[in-house]
Enzyme design. Structure first.
Site, PDB file in Angstrom:
ATOM      1  N   ASP A  12       0.852  -1.195   0.000  1.00  0.00           N
ATOM      2  CA  ASP A  12       0.000   0.000   0.000  1.00  0.00           C
ATOM      3  C   ASP A  12       0.887   1.243   0.000  1.00  0.00           C
ATOM      4  O   ASP A  12       2.092   1.166   0.269  1.00  0.00           O
ATOM      5  CB  ASP A  12      -0.896  -0.051   1.250  1.00  0.00           C
ATOM      6  CG  ASP A  12      -1.774   1.174   1.386  1.00  0.00           C
ATOM      7  OD1 ASP A  12      -2.467   1.514   0.417  1.00  0.00           O
ATOM      8  OD2 ASP A  12      -1.757   1.798   2.468  1.00  0.00           O
ATOM      9  N   ASP A  14      -0.324   5.239   0.850  1.00  0.00           N
ATOM     10  CA  ASP A  14      -0.598   6.223   1.907  1.00  0.00           C
ATOM     11  C   ASP A  14      -0.690   5.547   3.270  1.00  0.00           C
ATOM     12  O   ASP A  14      -1.466   4.607   3.453  1.00  0.00           O
ATOM     13  CB  ASP A  14      -1.922   6.946   1.624  1.00  0.00           C
ATOM     14  CG  ASP A  14      -1.896   7.703   0.310  1.00  0.00           C
ATOM     15  OD1 ASP A  14      -1.125   8.658   0.206  1.00  0.00           O
ATOM     16  OD2 ASP A  14      -2.653   7.322  -0.606  1.00  0.00           O
TER      17      ASP A  14
END
Length: 225
Positions: A12, A14
């Site tokens: 991932d 953010d």
């Protein structure tokens, strides 16, 4: 989860690799100023992050409008949404990466994964063009064979579709593809796809403790992978 069985990883963006809360705050407050609405504090934004731009804009508009005209907030949110999204995208594109920083240990963790021979993809709910630009700005783009954003497919995390597509692109089976994220979104998508999942403890997770999320383990730093 047996490390020896892992052949690839989906990471991932953010809250996992880059702390982008400052970027969100700058872009959202630029949007709100354009709409003559009150500014929003980063601490209020944090639990709203993680489910894509559309959800973020809706939540921020509802919050801002509730400060001004509570009885009409729902109606005004719908009426303002398209213009608000356009202004948000304008501001975010202009400042992307300027108010964000790579978390400590991220580069070391990515290097470790590469040294193990793992094929890497980045899957985020951020629009793919912004994700690619941010990875490049932070010097992380070279680690990834593939980058998918929230607008890459018809479904975004917590649906498993982006993970299935990433596994396909990497040529790895879900059971041998580790998902690394910071939230219940990542964990739910991984469980639905049949991927093992590790979560970092320093991310966003919609403002909730990550210790309560069903995952295969927690990392205080990506370097600990």
């Amino acid at each position: 989860m047996k490390r020896a069985s892992i052949q690839a990883a989906i990471v991932d963006l953010d809250g996992t690799m880059v702390d982008t809360l400052g970027d969100f705050a700058a872009a959202l407050n630029g949007m709100l100023a354009d709409l003559a609405l009150p500014a929003i504090a980063p601490s209020t934004i944090l639990p709203m992050v993680g489910k894509g731009s559309e959800n973020l804009i809706n939540l921020v508009l509802k919050h801002a409008l509730a400060q001004t005209v509570p009885a009409q907030a729902a109606i005004n949110t719908a009426a303002l949404f398209d213009h608000a999204l356009a202004r948000y995208q304008h501001h975010y594109g202009a400042i992307n990466g300027q108010f964000s920083a790579v978390y400590p240990g991220v580069v070391e963790g990515l290097q470790t994964m590469q040294q193990r021979g793992w094929k890497l993809a980045c899957v985020t709910n951020k629009p793919v063009a912004l994700a690619q630009a941010l990875l490049q700005a932070k010097g992380l783009d070279g680690f990834f064979r593939q980058v998918y954003g929230g607008d890459s497919f018809e479904r975004k995390k917590p649906y498993p579709l982006p993970l299935f597509k990433a596994c396909e692109a990497l040529g790895s089976q879900p059971a041998h593809t580790l998902v690394v994220g910071d939230s219940s979104n990542d964990a739910q998508a991984a469980r639905a796809a049949g991927c093992p999942v590790l979560l970092v403890t320093y991310g966003y997770n919609h403002g909730e403790p990550v210790s309560g999320v069903d995952a295969d383990g927690l990392l205080d730093s990506l370097a600990a992978i």
